[in-house]
Design an enzyme around this catalytic site. Sequence first.
Site, PDB file in Angstrom:
ATOM      1  N   GLU A 133      16.720 -56.090 -33.266  1.00 25.31           N
ATOM      2  CA  GLU A 133      17.528 -54.866 -33.266  1.00 25.31           C
ATOM      3  C   GLU A 133      17.491 -54.219 -31.889  1.00 25.31           C
ATOM      4  OE1 GLU A 133      16.528 -51.830 -36.166  1.00 25.31           O
ATOM      5  OE2 GLU A 133      16.260 -53.334 -37.731  1.00 25.31           O
ATOM      6  N   GLU A 147       9.635 -53.914 -39.353  1.00 28.33           N
ATOM      7  CA  GLU A 147       8.938 -52.745 -38.817  1.00 28.33           C
ATOM      8  C   GLU A 147       7.773 -52.258 -39.672  1.00 28.33           C
ATOM      9  OE1 GLU A 147      11.862 -49.729 -37.833  1.00 28.33           O
ATOM     10  OE2 GLU A 147      12.502 -50.902 -36.105  1.00 28.33           O
TER      11      GLU A 147
HETATM   12  C1  GBH Z   1      15.118 -49.178 -37.148  1.00 25.67           C
HETATM   13  O1  GBH Z   1      14.262 -48.129 -37.355  1.00 25.67           O
HETATM   14  C2  GBH Z   1      15.368 -49.753 -38.504  1.00 25.67           C
HETATM   15  O2  GBH Z   1      14.910 -51.077 -38.650  1.00 25.67           O
HETATM   16  C3  GBH Z   1      16.782 -49.648 -38.950  1.00 25.67           C
HETATM   17  O3  GBH Z   1      16.820 -49.801 -40.328  1.00 25.67           O
HETATM   18  C4  GBH Z   1      17.341 -48.324 -38.470  1.00 25.67           C
HETATM   19  O4  GBH Z   1      18.598 -48.060 -39.007  1.00 25.67           O
HETATM   20  C5  GBH Z   1      17.415 -48.389 -36.971  1.00 25.67           C
HETATM   21  O5  GBH Z   1      16.173 -48.712 -36.409  1.00 25.67           O
HETATM   22  C6  GBH Z   1      17.919 -47.109 -36.302  1.00 25.67           C
HETATM   23  O6  GBH Z   1      17.029 -46.050 -36.497  1.00 25.67           O
HETATM   24  O7  GBH Z   1      10.261 -41.444 -35.928  1.00 25.67           O
HETATM   25  O8  GBH Z   1       9.593 -39.395 -36.998  1.00 25.67           O
HETATM   26  O9  GBH Z   1      11.354 -39.367 -35.340  1.00 25.67           O
HETATM   27  C7  GBH Z   1      13.751 -47.511 -36.215  1.00 25.67           C
HETATM   28  C8  GBH Z   1      12.730 -46.508 -36.656  1.00 25.67           C
HETATM   29  C9  GBH Z   1      12.578 -44.643 -38.044  1.00 25.67           C
HETATM   30  C10 GBH Z   1      13.426 -44.450 -35.826  1.00 25.67           C
HETATM   31  C11 GBH Z   1      12.957 -43.214 -38.293  1.00 25.67           C
HETATM   32  C12 GBH Z   1      13.818 -43.025 -36.130  1.00 25.67           C
HETATM   33  C13 GBH Z   1      13.154 -41.062 -37.262  1.00 25.67           C
HETATM   34  C14 GBH Z   1      11.900 -40.348 -37.701  1.00 25.67           C
HETATM   35  N1  GBH Z   1      13.359 -45.253 -37.008  1.00 25.67           N
HETATM   36  N2  GBH Z   1      12.889 -42.472 -37.054  1.00 25.67           N
HETATM   37  S1  GBH Z   1      10.716 -40.128 -36.411  1.00 25.67           S
END
Ligand code: GBH
Length: 489
Positions: free
Chosen positions: A395, A206
């Site tokens: 994922e 990512e």
């Molecule tokens: C993926 O991230 C990751 O690869 C993995 O490590 C993670 O555990 C999984 O998905 C589940 O989240 O975007 O400002 O609302 C996905 C990206 C980044 C989405 C953090 C949720 C929260 C902050 N994630 N995001 S925001």
Amino acid sequence: MAPRLPGFSRRDFMGGLLGAAAISTLPTHFLGAASPSPNVFVPFQFPKNFLWGAATASYQVEGAWNEDGKGESIWDRFSHTVGKVKGGDTGDVACDSYHRYKEDIELAKKLNLKSYRISISWPRIQPNGTGKPNQKGLDYYKRVTDTLHAANIRPLVTLYHWDLPQPLQDAGGWPNRDIVGRFTEYSEIVTRALGDRVNHWAIFNEPWVFTFLGYSRGVHAPALKDFPACMRATHVVNIAQGQAFRAIKAVNSKFEVGTAFSMSNCEPATSSPEDKAAADRAHAVGNVWFVNPALKGEYPKGFPGENPYDMMGVKSGDMDLVKAPLDFLGINYYRRQLVSAIPPGSGEASAGVYTFDATQGPLTDFAWEVWPDSFYELLMRINSEYKKPVMEITENGASYVDDPDAHGVVTDDRKITYTRGHLSALGRAIKDGANIRAYHHWSLLDNFEWAEGYTQRFGLVWVDFRDQRRIIKNSGHWYAKLTANGNLT
Ligand code: GBH
């Protein structure tokens, strides 16, 4: 866990460019579902050789944050900084997979997995981010991949899932071009050391997330809010992707090398031309900013007018370096996003990109909307834009905070519904010609969910973080039946 307040959180997609997240109402001409009967379930028989899998990542499961010579990562620093992670949680212990990997792989076997996606902790291999490798770090991943082979499970190994050695951040991190040489050297060390055990590699996890959330929005490590630095980082990451690709192929030309890209289907919030244009810019920057340079040698059009190449530090010759004929595209998909050109608190369209969390379908406990049709649309869009690339779902999954009952049974029907719906969308995409060979559920285990700490539970297996007890959830039992014969009903 209580879901977030209802309402629509509209956020600046680029972060730091024009202001922070805000609550506002949905535009009046909301398009809603494109299809008259949305999210219909269609049964599907997956091909015999389809790779059923699950995924984890080093910092989220390993723990052992300072054992066997491991150096400090930016996520150690971030989680040890008061106020950064919910509840003050850290990955110091996490699922303790550093010591319990055999038990984890036993569970993967019980789920009939054919593929297990892990990531390598860079600071275990090079504590300072440079120089001679730490043998104990390499040995750990040798043990893990040996155990996977003994279980007949293909390892898919991600080289970078966000745990940058802190000394490299101190030297400027991803916005500093010097990191290209460091990352290439590291990629060579790992693929050489594990190359007799691992054939499938994902260079990055990512890139959009670790550049934009880390350097512009500041909600992930290293917690900076510096938009120009973020844009520079995106270009450096593209160069690093190209250079690492070549370095890995030089170790063994038979390796299959890709990256796991975060993607969401970007849908215009209204039928206005401004919102449509904003949705296309969101797709360009959010979904393919690190795909298009690799496969087509150019940045997609992500900004009104010209992309900010000066800000990004693009030099002549760079666009040859970013090119890399990736063997497969890894896709991490969770949900769609609605996109508008209207900034929070304003009635007028702008040149910006603002995203809304859709709430038309049911919400997970992370308040993410469940809308499988959009997964199908995203897959078909990538399939046509990149001429039928080989794809792996690296994922997909959902967080529901369902705990065991008195008999130790975890009843999590909503997770089954989410997964079944998304697999149906995936099946339709395969039937309609998309070349998708694998599906990895996120995640095998409940684990450290970054800034959310342990408040979210994405696992097929429930983890008790007090004593490390593991229980296969009902969704895990359901998945095990499916993976045994590939028959989605
Ligand atoms: C993926 O991230 C990751 O690869 C993995 O490590 C993670 O555990 C999984 O998905 C589940 O989240 O975007 O400002 O609302 C996905 C990206 C980044 C989405 C953090 C949720 C929260 C902050 N994630 N995001 S925001």
